[in-house]
Design an enzyme around this catalytic site. Sequence first.
Site, short mmCIF file in Angstrom:
data_model
loop_
_atom_site.label_atom_id
_atom_site.label_comp_id
_atom_site.label_asym_id
_atom_site.label_seq_id
_atom_site.Cartn_x
_atom_site.Cartn_y
_atom_site.Cartn_z
N GLU A 59 66.27 70.15 35.86
CA GLU A 59 66.35 69.22 34.65
C GLU A 59 65.42 68.26 34.60
O GLU A 59 64.84 67.89 33.48
CB GLU A 59 68.05 68.56 34.84
CG GLU A 59 69.16 69.46 34.88
CD GLU A 59 69.49 69.86 36.27
OE1 GLU A 59 68.70 70.02 37.25
OE2 GLU A 59 70.74 69.95 36.63
N CYS B 236 73.23 66.69 38.56
CA CYS B 236 73.61 65.41 39.54
C CYS B 236 73.34 64.30 38.67
O CYS B 236 73.06 64.10 37.58
CB CYS B 236 72.95 65.71 40.75
SG CYS B 236 71.13 64.94 40.64
#
Lengths: 214, 214
Positions: free
Chosen positions: B114, B142
């Site tokens: 990401e 996360c």
Amino acid sequence: MSLLHGDPELARALACVRSVARRDFLFAGAAVAAGAVIPTGALAETAAQAAKPAGEVTDEDRQYMAMALDRMREAGVVNKTGGPFGAVLVLDGKVLAVAGNSVMRDSDPSAHAEVNVLREACRKVGSPHVDGAVLYSSCEPCPMCYSVAYWARVGKIFYGASYADYGDLFDDSNIAKDLNLPYGQRHIAVQQIMRPEAQKVWEEFRQLPDGARY
Amino acid sequence: MSLLHGDPELARALACVRSVARRDFLFAGAAVAAGAVIPTGALAETAAQAAKPAGEVTDEDRQYMAMALDRMREAGVVNKTGGPFGAVLVLDGKVLAVAGNSVMRDSDPSAHAEVNVLREACRKVGSPHVDGAVLYSSCEPCPMCYSVAYWARVGKIFYGASYADYGDLFDDSNIAKDLNLPYGQRHIAVQQIMRPEAQKVWEEFRQLPDGARY
């Protein structure tokens, strides 16, 4: 903490002990895992880990923090590479990296001072981990920065200014609060799709004898 | 969501509306700010923001997620650049970046899929912001990745696998829980020093007519 600066052997030994503690922590964490929505404060009620009292602060700690504050001023006031944030990363008593925030200069939303020093330090040691390193940050690390420090196995964080000192200018504390909300109420809409397809890749990964784990 | 893919003008208009909402949110957040220790769930009790129902999922959403899953497999199973995680970043119906996790290859603890796509996309648009972009991630982001998406002003996140699918292998859910603990009980010891010195730099920054804010 002062011992970490003076005795590399001891620092390595402590890092080893800490690594074991981390695995225990991982196991304890798995036991209270509860699906996609994060239970607020779940671990707070079950943590076996005792509260750590604030440690001794040495002259060296203050010198490293002064370096971080210099970079803070340089980044935000002098060169304006980003917001006024600076950081220093120290491993075994040696400064591995010093950096300021460069979000604007680099067009990089992740280029906070703490992330910048962790990236540089990890490049230098040739590993994504700097076990037991000490991170000095001019300001309270945002959740992104704390998380990178966690992934990198930083042992201790010192910070200067509090979220409350700049909460009207930057989103740090808002992100921390947002992370406590269930996905349906988050600032960014979060939605799960195609879980079975993703689980198939996990099954394949688990069968590898040498999968990249970190 | 499908509108965002088909109509760049509308997407920009929505991004503008969202930007205003973000400032309101910032103001609301400041009102409940409560110092250095994060009050667990404080905003949850005061948030004026209503729960967002899960949105429509289009064929395009599924295609972008399939691309993210391809990169997941490539990163974790085929090339082993890092863990099995992949991501795609789409802005105004165009794919700006596709990447896998490269933590091991790059010795970079922040090189999650990401973060990699957000950095690449921001470099391409020449800004640390991709207002209203859609992030497709093979796995539940996360806290580091969610926070970078927040800083980058991502509008929506789709994810595939859940923390629970790999909580025994990676620390994602442990970090999310750790962020809920007061500093004295965190996995990383966190300690404040030299706040007055840091506040002086903030005072200087606040007097600048053109400080770098983002």
